[in-house]
Design an enzyme around this catalytic site. Structure first.
Site, PDB file in Angstrom:
ATOM      1  N   LYS A 128      20.444 -14.941  -7.448  1.00  0.00           N
ATOM      2  CA  LYS A 128      20.506 -15.755  -8.676  1.00  0.00           C
ATOM      3  C   LYS A 128      21.920 -15.737  -9.274  1.00  0.00           C
ATOM      4  O   LYS A 128      22.484 -16.771  -9.639  1.00  0.00           O
ATOM      5  CB  LYS A 128      19.502 -15.204  -9.693  1.00  0.00           C
ATOM      6  N   CYS A 170      23.888 -19.841 -19.009  1.00  0.00           N
ATOM      7  CA  CYS A 170      23.697 -19.304 -17.659  1.00  0.00           C
ATOM      8  C   CYS A 170      25.024 -19.147 -16.942  1.00  0.00           C
ATOM      9  O   CYS A 170      25.459 -18.040 -16.647  1.00  0.00           O
ATOM     10  CB  CYS A 170      22.791 -20.243 -16.870  1.00  0.00           C
TER      11      CYS A 170
HETATM   12  N1  SAJ Z   1      30.180 -28.532 -15.684  1.00  0.00           N
HETATM   13  C1  SAJ Z   1      31.488 -28.982 -15.486  1.00  0.00           C
HETATM   14  N2  SAJ Z   1      31.788 -29.629 -14.329  1.00  0.00           N
HETATM   15  C2  SAJ Z   1      30.847 -29.849 -13.358  1.00  0.00           C
HETATM   16  C3  SAJ Z   1      29.525 -29.383 -13.550  1.00  0.00           C
HETATM   17  C4  SAJ Z   1      29.223 -28.732 -14.735  1.00  0.00           C
HETATM   18  O1  SAJ Z   1      32.364 -28.792 -16.351  1.00  0.00           O
HETATM   19  O2  SAJ Z   1      31.205 -30.468 -12.354  1.00  0.00           O
HETATM   20  C5  SAJ Z   1      29.837 -27.808 -16.930  1.00  0.00           C
HETATM   21  C6  SAJ Z   1      28.779 -28.518 -17.791  1.00  0.00           C
HETATM   22  O3  SAJ Z   1      29.361 -29.507 -18.594  1.00  0.00           O
HETATM   23  C7  SAJ Z   1      28.226 -27.355 -18.591  1.00  0.00           C
HETATM   24  C8  SAJ Z   1      28.306 -26.188 -17.610  1.00  0.00           C
HETATM   25  O4  SAJ Z   1      29.234 -26.577 -16.606  1.00  0.00           O
HETATM   26  O5  SAJ Z   1      29.026 -27.074 -19.714  1.00  0.00           O
HETATM   27  C9  SAJ Z   1      26.990 -25.789 -16.971  1.00  0.00           C
HETATM   28  O6  SAJ Z   1      26.243 -26.948 -16.621  1.00  0.00           O
HETATM   29  P1  SAJ Z   1      25.434 -27.108 -15.250  1.00  0.00           P
HETATM   30  O7  SAJ Z   1      24.795 -28.439 -15.271  1.00  0.00           O
HETATM   31  O8  SAJ Z   1      26.328 -26.810 -14.107  1.00  0.00           O
HETATM   32  O9  SAJ Z   1      24.380 -25.916 -15.270  1.00  0.00           O
HETATM   33  P2  SAJ Z   1      23.295 -25.336 -16.335  1.00  0.00           P
HETATM   34  O10 SAJ Z   1      23.936 -24.203 -17.069  1.00  0.00           O
HETATM   35  O11 SAJ Z   1      22.654 -26.394 -17.137  1.00  0.00           O
HETATM   36  O12 SAJ Z   1      22.184 -24.766 -15.295  1.00  0.00           O
HETATM   37  C10 SAJ Z   1      22.571 -23.836 -14.298  1.00  0.00           C
HETATM   38  C11 SAJ Z   1      22.027 -24.306 -12.923  1.00  0.00           C
HETATM   39  N3  SAJ Z   1      22.618 -23.511 -11.863  1.00  0.00           N
HETATM   40  C12 SAJ Z   1      23.246 -24.079 -10.792  1.00  0.00           C
HETATM   41  O13 SAJ Z   1      23.375 -25.274 -10.687  1.00  0.00           O
HETATM   42  C13 SAJ Z   1      23.757 -23.151  -9.741  1.00  0.00           C
HETATM   43  C14 SAJ Z   1      20.506 -24.181 -12.923  1.00  0.00           C
HETATM   44  O14 SAJ Z   1      19.983 -24.521 -11.634  1.00  0.00           O
HETATM   45  C15 SAJ Z   1      20.086 -22.759 -13.292  1.00  0.00           C
HETATM   46  O15 SAJ Z   1      18.676 -22.605 -13.299  1.00  0.00           O
HETATM   47  C16 SAJ Z   1      20.607 -22.492 -14.689  1.00  0.00           C
HETATM   48  O16 SAJ Z   1      22.050 -22.551 -14.634  1.00  0.00           O
HETATM   49  C17 SAJ Z   1      20.139 -21.109 -15.105  1.00  0.00           C
HETATM   50  O17 SAJ Z   1      19.173 -21.039 -15.888  1.00  0.00           O
HETATM   51  O18 SAJ Z   1      20.665 -20.110 -14.598  1.00  0.00           O
END
Ligand code: SAJ
Length: 412
Positions: free
Chosen positions: A211, A265
């Protein structure tokens, strides 16, 4: 015949509540437990206290037919799921106090043969700690054969994406780490009740680390994109075009830069690895630092733009931690806006189509919550912080002749 008829879920937040509701919908008698009386009350009227697509509809049905009931104290059940938060303390040390409290709270209700699953994201070794806390409360369970015989314990980390929780709960593969093989097998039987993805069995420590690795992988890759954006700025190159072109390579897939990494997360979990193995986790630590520094880069850019005017109006477009959600917790967009709202003396507007009232830390500043088109009309400087759908629809003619600081690359 599957052996689970009843379930007790501890922690009715973004993960616990949807999980409890999906199990209830699948035919289990579910008791949901939360320390917040307000949350419990709301859930028992069929209304979620959090926002998640389609959750209210699901909840209404399972509360109305009596298969889900919320309360503030645990109850006996065939299986228990712990889904409480694991934030970090100062110096990024994981705080397991909620997991410990939840474990001790269910201890009096455990019967022989029960299964206890820890879903919270936790540092390596925490499932063992859960077992130790449980047996401290219930030495009789240890005497009766302990974990793997008298009762069963596993870690099954959640992997759902906010905004798609109800879909991903059912569709995603799950990793199930048992304290013993038998523990993992029993937990698989529980999750197979509704999971359509595959359930992969392993030991608890590997599941814990899997995880953390998933979220650290994403964090490192976002850090790469964020670092590229800073480098590209310095070299006067358009980072969005740079990434688009680089991604034409069949084995390259660079993620998108932004104003920083938010949420509870990805910006948190990699620190659990760093805390466990500080000397080895060098790249993972640096990625966290790169991402945590990005809001400051945006703040400096806005300040520089403001200096070019006499008394400009600045519009901050988006406060949520990512697109098309209302969640403002750990949001770099909000942090940037709060800091500048306190430092700048010009007129400022905040635009967040998914909220109806400013959060507490912006309430006593000059900034005004403003509707999208009105803000675009009034602003001299547009600071795009979140790639909400509503902002993508703003025609380029409305943005002409304004200073644009687009941290998400949607206004090309
Ligand atoms: N972000 C960027 N650039 C990107 C992708 C995301 O700047 O290309 C930023 C987003 O704007 C945000 C942050 O990253 O601020 C996180 O967003 P996210 O969509 O990547 O992830 P979370 O936090 O909503 O959810 C993540 C997911 N993990 C992965 O994709 C590996 C989700 O599957 C998990 O269940 C969740 O964390 C968790 O609960 O751990």
């Amino acid at each position: 015949m599957q052996p689970f008829k009843s379930l007790c879920v501890i922690g009715l937040g973004y993960i616990g509540l949807p999980t409890a509701a999906v199990f209830a919908k699948s035919g289990l008698q579910v008791t949901g437990v939360d320390v917040s009386e307000k949350a419990v009350k709301s859930i028992n009227t069929g209304k979620a206290h959090i926002v998640e697509v389609d959750l209210d509809g699901l909840l209404q049905g399972v509360v109305a037919n009596g298969s889900l009931k919320a309360q503030t104290v645990p109850a006996e059940a065939d299986a228990f799921i712990i889904a409480v938060p694991t934030p970090f303390k100062e110096d990024h040390v994981p705080d397991l106090s909620y997991v410990e409290a939840a474990t001790r709270s269910i201890a009096p209700f455990i019967r022989e043969g029960n299964l206890i699953v820890l879903e919270s994201t936790i540092p390596p070794g925490a499932t063992d700690k859960m077992v130790a806390w449980l047996e401290e409360e219930r030495p009789d369970l240890k005497d009766a054969g302990g974990v793997g015989r008298a009762y069963f314990a596993a870690h099954c980390p959640e992997r759902v994406l906010p905004g798609r929780v109800l879909i991903e709960l059912v569709q995603n593969d799950r990793i199930i780490g048992g304290i013993t093989d038998e523990c993992a097998e029993r937990a698989r039987t529980l999750y197979e009740i509704f999971v359509n993805g595959d359930c992969y069995l392993t030991n608890a420590r590997t599941a814990e680390m899997a995880k953390l690795s998933e979220n650290a992988f994403r964090d490192v890759n976002i850090a790469f994109a964020n670092e590229l954006s800073v480098i590209a700025d310095k070299l006067s190159i358009d980072v969005w075009q740079l990434i688009e072109l680089s991604n034409k390579h069949p084995r390259v897939n660079i993620l998108q830069p932004g104003p920083g990494v938010g949420g509870h997360c990805i910006a948190v979990d990699p620190w659990f690895i760093v805390d466990a193995v500080p000397n080895e986790a060098r790249l993972i630590r640096t990625a966290r630092e790169v991402n945590d520094y990005k809001p400051q880069v945006v703040i400096d850019k806005v300040k520089k733009a403001v200096c070019r005017f006499k008394n400009p109006t600045v519009a901050f477009m988006g406060l949520a931690f990512k697109a098309d959600i209302d969640d403002l917790r750990s949001s770099p967009a909000l942090d940037i806006t709060v800091q500048l709202a306190n430092e700048l003396e010009c007129s400022m507007l905040a635009v967040e189509p998914n909220i109806s009232e400013l959060p507490a830390n912006l309430k006593n500043t000059q900034i005004k919550l403003t509707e999208t088109f009105e803000a675009v009309e009034q602003a001299d400087i547009l600071v795009l912080l979140v790639d909400h759908k509503a902002f993508k629809r703003i025609p380029s003619s409305k943005r002409a002749e304004k200073i644009i600081i687009d941290t998400r690359g949607i206004w090309g």
